[in-house]
Structures are given as structure tokens and as C-alpha cells.
Write an enzyme that holds these catalytic residues in place. Structure first.
Site, PDB file in Angstrom:
ATOM      1  N   ASN A 179      -5.604   2.219 -13.011  1.00 20.29           N
ATOM      2  CA  ASN A 179      -4.646   1.263 -12.438  1.00 20.29           C
ATOM      3  C   ASN A 179      -3.251   1.827 -12.620  1.00 20.29           C
ATOM      4  O   ASN A 179      -2.977   2.520 -13.589  1.00 20.29           O
ATOM      5  CB  ASN A 179      -4.758  -0.076 -13.186  1.00 20.29           C
ATOM      6  CG  ASN A 179      -3.768  -1.107 -12.686  1.00 20.29           C
ATOM      7  OD1 ASN A 179      -3.647  -1.341 -11.477  1.00 20.29           O
ATOM      8  ND2 ASN A 179      -3.033  -1.724 -13.594  1.00 20.29           N
ATOM      9  N   LEU A 182       9.296   5.177  -6.674  1.00 22.45           N
ATOM     10  CA  LEU A 182       9.378   6.613  -6.339  1.00 22.45           C
ATOM     11  C   LEU A 182       8.584   7.442  -7.343  1.00 22.45           C
ATOM     12  O   LEU A 182       7.907   8.407  -6.966  1.00 22.45           O
ATOM     13  CB  LEU A 182      10.849   7.079  -6.342  1.00 22.45           C
ATOM     14  CG  LEU A 182      11.710   6.627  -5.177  1.00 22.45           C
ATOM     15  CD1 LEU A 182      13.144   7.124  -5.353  1.00 22.45           C
ATOM     16  CD2 LEU A 182      11.144   7.130  -3.846  1.00 22.45           C
ATOM     17  N   HIS A 184       0.668   0.603 -13.157  1.00 18.34           N
ATOM     18  CA  HIS A 184       1.477  -0.569 -13.503  1.00 18.34           C
ATOM     19  C   HIS A 184       2.949  -0.151 -13.530  1.00 18.34           C
ATOM     20  O   HIS A 184       3.280   0.908 -14.072  1.00 18.34           O
ATOM     21  CB  HIS A 184       1.034  -1.124 -14.864  1.00 18.34           C
ATOM     22  CG  HIS A 184       1.773  -2.355 -15.252  1.00 18.34           C
ATOM     23  ND1 HIS A 184       1.477  -3.592 -14.725  1.00 18.34           N
ATOM     24  CD2 HIS A 184       2.834  -2.541 -16.069  1.00 18.34           C
ATOM     25  CE1 HIS A 184       2.312  -4.499 -15.220  1.00 18.34           C
ATOM     26  NE2 HIS A 184       3.152  -3.877 -16.038  1.00 18.34           N
ATOM     27  N   GLY A 204       0.787  -1.239   0.000  1.00 15.93           N
ATOM     28  CA  GLY A 204       0.000   0.000   0.000  1.00 15.93           C
ATOM     29  C   GLY A 204       0.816   1.285   0.000  1.00 15.93           C
ATOM     30  O   GLY A 204       0.329   2.312   0.478  1.00 15.93           O
ATOM     31  N   GLU A 237       6.079   6.213  -9.216  1.00 15.32           N
ATOM     32  CA  GLU A 237       4.657   5.854  -9.059  1.00 15.32           C
ATOM     33  C   GLU A 237       3.990   6.753  -8.031  1.00 15.32           C
ATOM     34  O   GLU A 237       2.858   7.197  -8.203  1.00 15.32           O
ATOM     35  CB  GLU A 237       4.520   4.396  -8.599  1.00 15.32           C
ATOM     36  CG  GLU A 237       4.950   3.377  -9.624  1.00 15.32           C
ATOM     37  CD  GLU A 237       4.669   1.959  -9.154  1.00 15.32           C
ATOM     38  OE1 GLU A 237       3.625   1.723  -8.533  1.00 15.32           O
ATOM     39  OE2 GLU A 237       5.515   1.078  -9.416  1.00 15.32           O
TER      40      GLU A 237
HETATM   41  C1  GRF Z   1       3.154  -1.160  -7.577  1.00 12.90           C
HETATM   42  O1  GRF Z   1       4.393  -1.410  -8.164  1.00 12.90           O
HETATM   43  C2  GRF Z   1       2.088  -0.961  -8.625  1.00 12.90           C
HETATM   44  O2  GRF Z   1       2.573  -0.384  -9.817  1.00 12.90           O
HETATM   45  C3  GRF Z   1       1.635  -2.366  -8.909  1.00 12.90           C
HETATM   46  O3  GRF Z   1       1.688  -3.009  -7.659  1.00 12.90           O
HETATM   47  C4  GRF Z   1       2.639  -2.366  -6.814  1.00 12.90           C
HETATM   48  C5  GRF Z   1       1.924  -1.988  -5.561  1.00 12.90           C
HETATM   49  O4  GRF Z   1       2.787  -1.466  -4.606  1.00 12.90           O
HETATM   50  N1  GRF Z   1       0.342  -2.394  -9.551  1.00 12.90           N
HETATM   51  P1  GRF Z   1       2.197  -0.856  -3.263  1.00 12.90           P
HETATM   52  O5  GRF Z   1       1.297  -1.907  -2.640  1.00 12.90           O
HETATM   53  O6  GRF Z   1       1.435   0.389  -3.611  1.00 12.90           O
HETATM   54  O7  GRF Z   1       3.389  -0.568  -2.418  1.00 12.90           O
END
Ligand code: GRF
Length: 202
Positions: A104, A174, A106, A12, A176
Site C-alpha cells: 500500500n 510527486l 500512504h 489513479g 509517491e
Molecule cells: C495517494 O495519496 C495515496 O498515497 C493514497 O491515496 C492517494 C491516491 O491517489 N493511498 P491517486 O488515486 O493515486 O491519485
């Protein structure tokens, strides 16, 4: 104010980035609920710490009724569904009910290193193995396919010869954490127009 539901299956950190962006005043939206498809994940704890409503819709219990259970929880209550590391597949009916209202994130530059079974560390292992010079992350709308919906935004990171999958994962994460709140902000400000596969930022 834009009302969102965040769906998680793991640590998360992306959920945390959204929470932090709201608290800092960057994002003007409210997380109405956090839903997980499994027990005991830290994503749910992050929400609880902040007093956000949480639901566990266990995929092992709900099986093929998981989507309809999540639909019951969210329909009419939120404007946007944010998949932030959510690993279950949402069915056609759910996607139809929230057309262009599910996003979403990714951890690669779609259409590279995506599709069925491409999630988690595997995405970065494949990128390192392939020898790409750049990877990154993608936020896209969710359609009936796996990682096939229209692309809203992407962020690029370099990949170095000495990188391991873990190092690349951290570098991508980072980005994301910045990209996902940015896209939610664009949606909250109604600055996103969808024209077939093309997403125009106004
Ligand atoms: C992230 O790398 C996201 O891109 C992918 O799953 C991962 C989730 O990471 N869909 P977190 O649970 O938000 O740390």
C-alpha cells in the site's frame, strides 16, 4: 514476469505512474487487472485507455463479501496486489492468502498521520496543522491492521510554514509517483527480504 493487480478508489495517478514506468521500460512487470471498489472513478478510465482489464467490485453492492470477490478475481492470477489509493479494507482471509504480497502507499511518514480514517486530504491537513517540518510517503506491506504492516520504503519532503494541505499533497504525490514504481521494481527483482517488521533491501 511479475504479474500485478492494482486496486484503486479514485483518480489513479499512482496507477498512471506504474503504467508509465512499464511503458518507459523502467518496470518489467504486467498489470493483469485494475480493480475498483466504486463506479465512475478516473482510475478505471486510465486502465481502460491502455486496454488493461478492469473490474468494478462495488462496495455498496458487495459489502462484506467485497474481499472474497476480489480474491476470486486475483488468486492464482497475480503475484502482487498493489493498493494505489484503495479505500476499502481487505479481510483477514484475503491478507492470509496474499501474505507479504500486498503493498500500500500512504501519503505520510508512517507512523505519523495514519490509521483508521486517515486518508486523502485529511492526512495533509493534520500534518500542516501539527506544524511538522517534514512529511512524505510510505510504501508498506499490508497486514490485518490499518497502515500497520512492515515498512518497505519512505520518501521525505519538506513542509513550509506557508503550505496549505493542497500544496503539501501535490508535493507528496510527486514523490509517491517515483516511490511506488521503485518498490514494485525491487519486488520484481526479488530484492526484498522480510524479517519480522524489518524489510531488508538486497
Ligand atoms: C495517494 O495519496 C495515496 O498515497 C493514497 O491515496 C492517494 C491516491 O491517489 N493511498 P491517486 O488515486 O493515486 O491519485
Amino acid at each position: 514476469m511479475l504479474k500485478i493487480a492494482v486496486l484503486v478508489s479514485g483518480n489513479g495517478t499512482n496507477l498512471q505512474a506504474i503504467i508509465d514506468s512499464i511503458e518507459s521500460g523502467y518496470l518489467n512487470c504486467s498489470i493483469e487487472m485494475v480493480i475498483s471498489d466504486r463506479e465512475g472513478i478516473f482510475g478505471i478510465e486510465r486502465a481502460k485507455i491502455k486496454g488493461i482489464k478492469t473490474y468494478v467490485v462495488d462496495r455498496k453492492i458487495y459489502k462484506n463479501t467485497l474481499s472474497s470477490k476480489i480474491l476470486d478475481l486475483t488468486l492464482g492470477k497475480v503475484d502482487l496486489i498493489v493498493l494505489a489509493g484503495f479505500l476499502s479494507i481487505l479481510d483477514k482471509n484475503f491478507i492470509e492468502c496474499f501474505r507479504n504480497k500486498i503493498i500500500n502507499i500512504h501519503p505520510s511518514l508512517i507512523p505519523a498521520f495514519c490509521g483508521p480514517k486517515m486518508y486523502g486530504i485529511k492526512v495533509h491537513e493534520k500534518a500542516v496543522e501539527y506544524g511538522v517540518k517534514y512529511s512524505g510517503c510510505t510504501v508498506h506491506f499490508v497486514d490485518e491492521g490499518t497502515d500497520t504492516g512492515a515498512i518497505i520504503a519512505q520518501r521525505v519532503v519538506p513542509v513550509y510554514p506557508e503550505d496549505t494541505a493542497d500544496i503539501l499533497q501535490q508535493r507528496v504525490l510527486l514523490e509517491e509517483h517515483k516511490l511506488l514504481p521503485e518498490v514494485i521494481k525491487l519486488i520484481a527483482e526479488k530484492r526484498i527480504k522480510v524479517d519480522g517488521r524489518k524489510v531488508i533491501i538486497l
